[in-house]
Design an enzyme around this catalytic site. Structure first.
Site, PDB file in Angstrom:
ATOM      1  N   ARG A   1      -4.661  -2.708  -1.841  1.00 53.86           N
ATOM      2  CA  ARG A   1      -4.050  -2.291  -2.917  1.00 53.86           C
ATOM      3  C   ARG A   1      -5.091  -1.846  -4.117  1.00 53.86           C
ATOM      4  O   ARG A   1      -6.184  -1.949  -3.821  1.00 53.86           O
ATOM      5  CB  ARG A   1      -3.754  -3.730  -3.565  1.00 53.86           C
ATOM      6  CG  ARG A   1      -2.717  -4.859  -2.750  1.00 53.86           C
ATOM      7  CD  ARG A   1      -2.256  -6.197  -3.248  1.00 53.86           C
ATOM      8  NE  ARG A   1      -1.235  -6.532  -2.639  1.00 53.86           N
ATOM      9  CZ  ARG A   1      -1.475  -7.610  -1.746  1.00 53.86           C
ATOM     10  NH1 ARG A   1      -2.476  -8.132  -1.730  1.00 53.86           N
ATOM     11  NH2 ARG A   1      -0.333  -8.188  -0.926  1.00 53.86           N
TER      12      ARG A   1
ATOM     13  N   HIS B   1     -30.085 -13.308   4.093  1.00 51.80           N
ATOM     14  CA  HIS B   1     -31.265 -14.300   3.835  1.00 51.80           C
ATOM     15  C   HIS B   1     -31.861 -14.354   2.399  1.00 51.80           C
ATOM     16  O   HIS B   1     -32.719 -15.068   2.191  1.00 51.80           O
ATOM     17  CB  HIS B   1     -32.225 -14.182   4.789  1.00 51.80           C
ATOM     18  CG  HIS B   1     -31.831 -13.897   6.230  1.00 51.80           C
ATOM     19  ND1 HIS B   1     -32.792 -13.678   7.219  1.00 51.80           N
ATOM     20  CD2 HIS B   1     -30.554 -14.548   6.972  1.00 51.80           C
ATOM     21  CE1 HIS B   1     -32.172 -14.023   8.384  1.00 51.80           C
ATOM     22  NE2 HIS B   1     -30.919 -14.369   8.065  1.00 51.80           N
TER      23      HIS B   1
ATOM     24  N   ARG C   1      -9.869 -12.156   1.368  1.00 46.68           N
ATOM     25  CA  ARG C   1     -10.453 -12.706   0.017  1.00 46.68           C
ATOM     26  C   ARG C   1     -11.088 -14.154   0.392  1.00 46.68           C
ATOM     27  O   ARG C   1     -10.563 -14.826   1.388  1.00 46.68           O
ATOM     28  CB  ARG C   1      -9.226 -12.876  -0.735  1.00 46.68           C
ATOM     29  CG  ARG C   1      -8.638 -11.661  -1.031  1.00 46.68           C
ATOM     30  CD  ARG C   1      -7.452 -11.808  -1.995  1.00 46.68           C
ATOM     31  NE  ARG C   1      -6.329 -12.496  -1.479  1.00 46.68           N
ATOM     32  CZ  ARG C   1      -5.200 -11.901  -0.760  1.00 46.68           C
ATOM     33  NH1 ARG C   1      -5.065 -10.627  -0.857  1.00 46.68           N
ATOM     34  NH2 ARG C   1      -4.381 -12.816  -0.132  1.00 46.68           N
TER      35      ARG C   1
ATOM     36  N   TYR D   1       3.475  -4.572  -3.102  1.00 44.95           N
ATOM     37  CA  TYR D   1       3.440  -3.900  -1.448  1.00 44.95           C
ATOM     38  C   TYR D   1       3.130  -2.551  -1.333  1.00 44.95           C
ATOM     39  O   TYR D   1       4.144  -2.028  -0.789  1.00 44.95           O
ATOM     40  CB  TYR D   1       5.077  -4.335  -1.159  1.00 44.95           C
ATOM     41  CG  TYR D   1       5.121  -5.917  -0.905  1.00 44.95           C
ATOM     42  CD1 TYR D   1       4.150  -6.723  -0.209  1.00 44.95           C
ATOM     43  CD2 TYR D   1       5.975  -6.703  -1.746  1.00 44.95           C
ATOM     44  CE1 TYR D   1       4.218  -7.963  -0.025  1.00 44.95           C
ATOM     45  CE2 TYR D   1       5.974  -8.117  -1.623  1.00 44.95           C
ATOM     46  CZ  TYR D   1       5.141  -8.695  -0.734  1.00 44.95           C
ATOM     47  OH  TYR D   1       5.426 -10.126  -0.545  1.00 44.95           O
TER      48      TYR D   1
ATOM     49  N   ASP E   1     -28.797  -5.905   3.780  1.00 46.02           N
ATOM     50  CA  ASP E   1     -28.158  -6.962   4.261  1.00 46.02           C
ATOM     51  C   ASP E   1     -28.960  -8.122   3.826  1.00 46.02           C
ATOM     52  O   ASP E   1     -30.476  -8.417   4.237  1.00 46.02           O
ATOM     53  CB  ASP E   1     -28.378  -6.955   5.762  1.00 46.02           C
ATOM     54  CG  ASP E   1     -27.692  -8.295   6.604  1.00 46.02           C
ATOM     55  OD1 ASP E   1     -27.601  -9.245   5.500  1.00 46.02           O
ATOM     56  OD2 ASP E   1     -27.249  -8.108   7.768  1.00 46.02           O
TER      57      ASP E   1
ATOM     58  N   LYS F   1     -27.129 -21.008   5.158  1.00 45.67           N
ATOM     59  CA  LYS F   1     -27.515 -20.086   4.035  1.00 45.67           C
ATOM     60  C   LYS F   1     -28.146 -21.144   2.648  1.00 45.67           C
ATOM     61  O   LYS F   1     -27.671 -22.068   2.558  1.00 45.67           O
ATOM     62  CB  LYS F   1     -26.498 -18.903   3.657  1.00 45.67           C
ATOM     63  CG  LYS F   1     -26.344 -18.263   5.088  1.00 45.67           C
ATOM     64  CD  LYS F   1     -27.607 -17.366   5.789  1.00 45.67           C
ATOM     65  CE  LYS F   1     -26.963 -16.547   6.618  1.00 45.67           C
ATOM     66  NZ  LYS F   1     -26.592 -17.181   8.077  1.00 45.67           N
TER      67      LYS F   1
END
Ligand SMILES: Cc1ncc(COP(=O)(O)O)c(C=O)c1O
Length: 433
Positions: free
Chosen positions: A226, A171, A243, A233, A168, A197
């Protein structure tokens, strides 16, 4: 004779504001306008996000970057891509923002809190090792405040127990550990571009990795399941639309040009301030670990030992603010003490595990001590200023220390947080069986 504290009517050390955030100018205006006029505002038809993904990944030593809507979703997608299943256990620190653990719950897995080291404020590898069970599948070390966790030790534990490591790095844009950029050391990295940030587009995030299969999975999950060879589809896995948009991509492509110089400046100023403050009794800036080649100082974080300094954290914070130095105490309670965990308020997640999980019994004494009485935070943009700005912060501490006796007379009362005792009164949280 000591100068009178601003709190008591004296002249404040500083009236000038510190550097504000965000920083932007003509390049951002130009790119945003170009994107607007192009009419290509989405990831699927524009080029801004794609360009940014490539630049960010390369800058952070990774082959792949998948930009997403925020740094919470990036953690969850990382967990899903790594094959974390319902009720698997994921080790997280208790001294971090909500998302590090809530993303685990959103992946239908169980966050297991392992305490942090009192000097580095990052996961203590010994606590990680002790938290491992046969259900453990992953570790999420946070590079808290912008200093890398002890990744050598964490990766060794992960190798031994065959665990996935998701850094993570919300920061840690531009932070470097043993020559390697944060976000490139574990199997996956996760960054946030939320407003505060060090690299920001208001909201946003990115997943980084050097593993082609993980990258492929993340890319699919971030765009409705996808696959490159599939029909439009055709949806292969549980997923969604996560996105990032082109306007955010446009801003990030300008902000990233500023990042290197800004990171260097924050690191230099942060190191200088840490050195000065360490000279006062009871002040402990975040300890720089061996291998920390660059700290990104998303926060300048320190501990104050009130008994040694001569005044409590609450009194010092109030006095610093009056001297014109903005700061805060940070988290009021460890994450495991939040009502969310105390009450297993997991909504539709973890339906079976909830019955046996009892976060009220979790003990993270180091994190609790920091929250209850020791941490002071300063925000990253203050470290984009000059050496003279750092001297002002140090002088404010020195002045407060000289006046510690007077300050003790005015000790604020009731400083402890009431969060842990908060009753669940909100009716919307309850539901008839
Ligand atoms: C340590 C940490 N992890 C994850 C996040 C989540 O990022 P975001 O706000 O972009 O969802 C944050 C954000 O503030 C954070 O501080």
């Amino acid at each position: 004779m000591a100068q009178t504290l601003a709190l008591s009517g004296g002249t404040p050390i500083r009236t000038k504001p510190f550097t504000s955030w965000p920083i932007f100018g003509k390049p951002e205006e130009k790119r945003l306008l170009r994107t607007l006029r192009s009419g290509k505002w989405g990831r699927l038809n524009g080029k801004e996000v794609e360009e940014f993904e490539n630049r960010f990944a390369t800058m952070h030593g990774c082959k792949h970057g998948i930009a997403v809507v925020n740094g919470t979703v990036s953690l969850r997608i990382g967990l899903m891509a790594a094959g974390i299943r319902a009720e698997d256990e994921v080790i997280v620190p208790p001294y971090t923002f909500l998302s590090t653990a809530s993303a685990v719950v959103e992946a239908n897995a169980i966050p297991v809190f392992a305490d942090i080291d009192l000097n580095t404020f990052n996961l203590d590898p010994k606590a990680v090792e002790a938290a491992i069970t046969r259900r453990t599948r992953a570790i999420i070390p946070v590079h808290f405040a912008g200093q890398s966790a002890n990744m050598s030790a964490i990766m060794a534990i992960a190798r031994k127990h065959k665990l996935t490591v998701i850094e993570d790095a919300a920061h840690a844009h531009g932070a470097i550990y043993k020559g390697r950029p944060a976000g490139s050391i574990g199997h996956l990295g996760s960054f946030s571009f939320q407003s505060s940030k060090n690299l920001t587009s208001g909201e946003g995030g990115i997943i980084t990795t050097n593993d082609a299969a993980l990258a492929e999975a993340c890319r699919s999950i971030h765009s409705c399941g996808r696959i490159p060879s599939g029909l439009w589809y055709e949806h292969h896995v549980m997923s969604g639309n996560y996105r990032l948009g082109e306007f955010q991509g446009a801003i990030l492509n300008c902000q990233i040009d500023r990042l290197e110089a800004q990171t260097k400046r924050r690191d230099a100023n942060g190191q200088y301030l840490a050195k000065r403050l360490s000279q006062l009794p009871g002040l402990h800036p975040q300890k720089r670990i061996a291998g920390c080649d660059r700290h990104s100082y998303h926060l300048f974080m320190m501990r104050i030992d009130g008994a040694k300094f001569g005044a409590s954290r609450a009194a010092v914070i109030k006095a610093l603010q009056a001297e014109g130095v903005p700061c805060s105490a940070g988290y009021a309670v460890s994450l495991n003490q939040q009502p969310l965990f105390r009450n297993n308020a997991f909504g539709p997640y973890l339906p079976k595990a909830s019955a046996r999980l009892n976060y009220r019994n979790v003990r993270c004494p180091n994190s609790d001590l920091l929250c209850r009485e020791q941490t002071i935070w300063f925000e990253q943009s203050m470290f984009l200023g000059t050496r003279a700005d750092m001297d002002d912060i140090a002088r404010a501490f020195e002045k407060i220390h000289e006046n510690r006796e007077a300050l003790r007379q005015n000790e604020p009362v009731g400083q402890a947080s009431s969060l842990g005792r908060q009753p669940m009164q909100q009716s919307w949280l309850k539901r008839d069986p």
